[in-house]
Scaffold this motif. Structure first.
Motif, PDB file in Angstrom:
ATOM      1  N   ASP A  27      34.325 -31.824 -66.155  1.00 25.23           N
ATOM      2  CA  ASP A  27      34.535 -31.003 -64.964  1.00 25.23           C
ATOM      3  C   ASP A  27      34.404 -31.869 -63.714  1.00 25.23           C
ATOM      4  OD1 ASP A  27      34.878 -28.345 -66.052  1.00 25.23           O
ATOM      5  OD2 ASP A  27      32.770 -28.443 -66.635  1.00 25.23           O
ATOM      6  N   TYR A  28      35.248 -31.580 -62.741  1.00 29.51           N
ATOM      7  CA  TYR A  28      35.243 -32.293 -61.466  1.00 29.51           C
ATOM      8  C   TYR A  28      35.308 -31.295 -60.322  1.00 29.51           C
ATOM      9  CZ  TYR A  28      36.233 -36.498 -64.127  1.00 29.51           C
ATOM     10  OH  TYR A  28      36.157 -37.533 -65.015  1.00 29.51           O
ATOM     11  N   ARG A  29      34.808 -31.731 -59.182  1.00 30.59           N
ATOM     12  CA  ARG A  29      34.931 -30.979 -57.935  1.00 30.59           C
ATOM     13  C   ARG A  29      35.495 -31.936 -56.905  1.00 30.59           C
ATOM     14  NH1 ARG A  29      33.833 -27.923 -61.323  1.00 30.59           N
ATOM     15  NH2 ARG A  29      32.313 -26.269 -61.360  1.00 30.59           N
ATOM     16  N   VAL A  30      36.486 -31.450 -56.126  1.00 29.18           N
ATOM     17  CA  VAL A  30      37.127 -32.286 -55.118  1.00 29.18           C
ATOM     18  C   VAL A  30      37.123 -31.537 -53.785  1.00 29.18           C
ATOM     19  CG1 VAL A  30      39.239 -33.506 -54.455  1.00 29.18           C
ATOM     20  CG2 VAL A  30      38.614 -33.305 -56.885  1.00 29.18           C
ATOM     21  N   ASP A  31      36.809 -32.282 -52.727  1.00 26.33           N
ATOM     22  CA  ASP A  31      36.899 -31.768 -51.361  1.00 26.33           C
ATOM     23  C   ASP A  31      37.878 -32.649 -50.600  1.00 26.33           C
ATOM     24  OD1 ASP A  31      34.805 -29.899 -51.831  1.00 26.33           O
ATOM     25  OD2 ASP A  31      33.312 -31.396 -51.279  1.00 26.33           O
ATOM     26  N   VAL A  32      38.749 -32.019 -49.810  1.00 24.74           N
ATOM     27  CA  VAL A  32      39.677 -32.760 -48.964  1.00 24.74           C
ATOM     28  C   VAL A  32      39.547 -32.231 -47.544  1.00 24.74           C
ATOM     29  CG1 VAL A  32      42.099 -33.272 -48.492  1.00 24.74           C
ATOM     30  CG2 VAL A  32      41.303 -33.150 -50.840  1.00 24.74           C
ATOM     31  N   SER A  33      39.458 -33.154 -46.611  1.00 25.54           N
ATOM     32  CA  SER A  33      39.384 -32.803 -45.200  1.00 25.54           C
ATOM     33  C   SER A  33      40.437 -33.618 -44.466  1.00 25.54           C
ATOM     34  CB  SER A  33      37.990 -33.122 -44.658  1.00 25.54           C
ATOM     35  OG  SER A  33      37.911 -32.844 -43.275  1.00 25.54           O
ATOM     36  N   VAL A  34      41.256 -32.951 -43.652  1.00 30.03           N
ATOM     37  CA  VAL A  34      42.287 -33.645 -42.889  1.00 30.03           C
ATOM     38  C   VAL A  34      42.132 -33.336 -41.414  1.00 30.03           C
ATOM     39  CG1 VAL A  34      43.919 -33.628 -44.827  1.00 30.03           C
ATOM     40  CG2 VAL A  34      44.046 -31.824 -43.106  1.00 30.03           C
ATOM     41  N   GLU A  35      42.446 -34.326 -40.609  1.00 28.18           N
ATOM     42  CA  GLU A  35      42.466 -34.145 -39.161  1.00 28.18           C
ATOM     43  C   GLU A  35      43.917 -34.179 -38.710  1.00 28.18           C
ATOM     44  OE1 GLU A  35      40.490 -35.948 -35.090  1.00 28.18           O
ATOM     45  OE2 GLU A  35      40.292 -37.064 -36.964  1.00 28.18           O
ATOM     46  N   ALA A  36      44.293 -33.193 -37.899  1.00 28.22           N
ATOM     47  CA  ALA A  36      45.665 -33.088 -37.404  1.00 28.22           C
ATOM     48  C   ALA A  36      45.652 -32.328 -36.089  1.00 28.22           C
ATOM     49  CB  ALA A  36      46.558 -32.378 -38.421  1.00 28.22           C
ATOM     50  N   ASP A  37      46.755 -32.412 -35.367  1.00 32.55           N
ATOM     51  CA  ASP A  37      46.894 -31.646 -34.134  1.00 32.55           C
ATOM     52  C   ASP A  37      47.220 -30.199 -34.512  1.00 32.55           C
ATOM     53  OD1 ASP A  37      47.422 -30.526 -31.695  1.00 32.55           O
ATOM     54  OD2 ASP A  37      48.880 -32.040 -31.082  1.00 32.55           O
ATOM     55  N   LEU A  38      46.275 -29.314 -34.294  1.00 30.54           N
ATOM     56  CA  LEU A  38      46.446 -27.902 -34.657  1.00 30.54           C
ATOM     57  C   LEU A  38      46.724 -27.026 -33.437  1.00 30.54           C
ATOM     58  CD1 LEU A  38      43.556 -27.570 -37.271  1.00 30.54           C
ATOM     59  CD2 LEU A  38      45.953 -28.190 -37.657  1.00 30.54           C
ATOM     60  N   GLU A  39      46.943 -27.645 -32.286  1.00 23.98           N
ATOM     61  CA  GLU A  39      47.168 -26.893 -31.048  1.00 23.98           C
ATOM     62  C   GLU A  39      48.414 -26.018 -31.151  1.00 23.98           C
ATOM     63  OE1 GLU A  39      46.543 -25.232 -27.448  1.00 23.98           O
ATOM     64  OE2 GLU A  39      45.163 -26.564 -28.495  1.00 23.98           O
ATOM     65  N   LYS A  40      49.525 -26.605 -31.601  1.00 21.91           N
ATOM     66  CA  LYS A  40      50.775 -25.844 -31.670  1.00 21.91           C
ATOM     67  C   LYS A  40      50.643 -24.649 -32.609  1.00 21.91           C
ATOM     68  CE  LYS A  40      55.732 -26.298 -32.424  1.00 21.91           C
ATOM     69  NZ  LYS A  40      56.835 -27.218 -32.779  1.00 21.91           N
ATOM     70  N   SER A  41      50.095 -24.877 -33.793  1.00 20.64           N
ATOM     71  CA  SER A  41      49.977 -23.769 -34.759  1.00 20.64           C
ATOM     72  C   SER A  41      49.022 -22.692 -34.273  1.00 20.64           C
ATOM     73  CB  SER A  41      49.544 -24.292 -36.128  1.00 20.64           C
ATOM     74  OG  SER A  41      48.274 -24.911 -36.059  1.00 20.64           O
ATOM     75  N   VAL A  43      48.914 -21.585 -31.384  1.00 19.12           N
ATOM     76  CA  VAL A  43      49.671 -20.768 -30.436  1.00 19.12           C
ATOM     77  C   VAL A  43      50.819 -20.047 -31.132  1.00 19.12           C
ATOM     78  CG1 VAL A  43      51.126 -20.859 -28.364  1.00 19.12           C
ATOM     79  CG2 VAL A  43      49.060 -22.261 -28.491  1.00 19.12           C
ATOM     80  N   THR A  44      51.562 -20.768 -31.995  1.00 18.95           N
ATOM     81  CA  THR A  44      52.752 -20.175 -32.616  1.00 18.95           C
ATOM     82  C   THR A  44      52.436 -19.273 -33.796  1.00 18.95           C
ATOM     83  OG1 THR A  44      53.094 -22.007 -34.168  1.00 18.95           O
ATOM     84  CG2 THR A  44      54.143 -22.190 -31.980  1.00 18.95           C
ATOM     85  N   ASP A  45      51.274 -19.488 -34.428  1.00 18.97           N
ATOM     86  CA  ASP A  45      50.902 -18.729 -35.624  1.00 18.97           C
ATOM     87  C   ASP A  45      51.929 -18.917 -36.745  1.00 18.97           C
ATOM     88  OD1 ASP A  45      49.191 -17.058 -37.085  1.00 18.97           O
ATOM     89  OD2 ASP A  45      50.281 -15.240 -36.498  1.00 18.97           O
ATOM     90  N   ALA A  46      52.531 -20.128 -36.791  1.00 22.54           N
ATOM     91  CA  ALA A  46      53.573 -20.417 -37.769  1.00 22.54           C
ATOM     92  C   ALA A  46      53.092 -21.463 -38.771  1.00 22.54           C
ATOM     93  CB  ALA A  46      54.831 -20.919 -37.069  1.00 22.54           C
TER      94      ALA A  46
END
Length: 118
Positions: A27-41, A43-46
């Motif tokens: 059994d394994y457990r994996v965590d992923v964390s990403v940094e990105a520009d989330l400003e547009k989303s 506002v657009t909710d897209a």
């Protein structure tokens, strides 16, 4: 900038240096964390304007299916795939944990963490 995390992805896989690890699996457990520009989303909710966490989960599951001796190799593959598939991501951290590792002691898990930026 913002952070998207997909945490505690549970998978059964066949990684390790011992032959029984690649035969029996673990059994394994994996965590992923990403940094990105989330400003547009924000506002657009897209969905097209953000990093889709369904894609992040799929990348983890697919890469965990490919056996490796070292967890470091698996984490590196996950990071590479995230950069390939998610062009707006500027940094990725992948944490891969082996539950109940065969190391001759009462150890809950071993974990490696790799982080990279573009």
């Amino acid at each position: 900038m913002g952070v998207i995390k997909v945490e505690n992805i549970r998978v059964y896989a066949y990684h390790g240096c011992l032959s029984e690890e690649t035969t029996i699996g673990s059994d394994y457990r994996v965590d992923v964390s990403v940094e990105a520009d989330l400003e547009k989303s924000s506002v657009t909710d897209a969905l097209n304007d953000t990093v889709d966490y369904v894609t992040l989960n799929a990348i983890v599951v697919e890469e965990m299916r490919i056996p490796a001796k070292l967890l470091e190799a698996v984490a590196k593959r996950i990071i590479n795939r995230v950069f390939e598939n998610c062009k707006t991501v500027v940094s990725v951290s992948a944490s891969v944990s082996k539950i109940n590792p065969p190391i001759g002691g009462d150890v809950e898990k071993v974990t490696i963490v790799l982080s990279e930026s573009r």
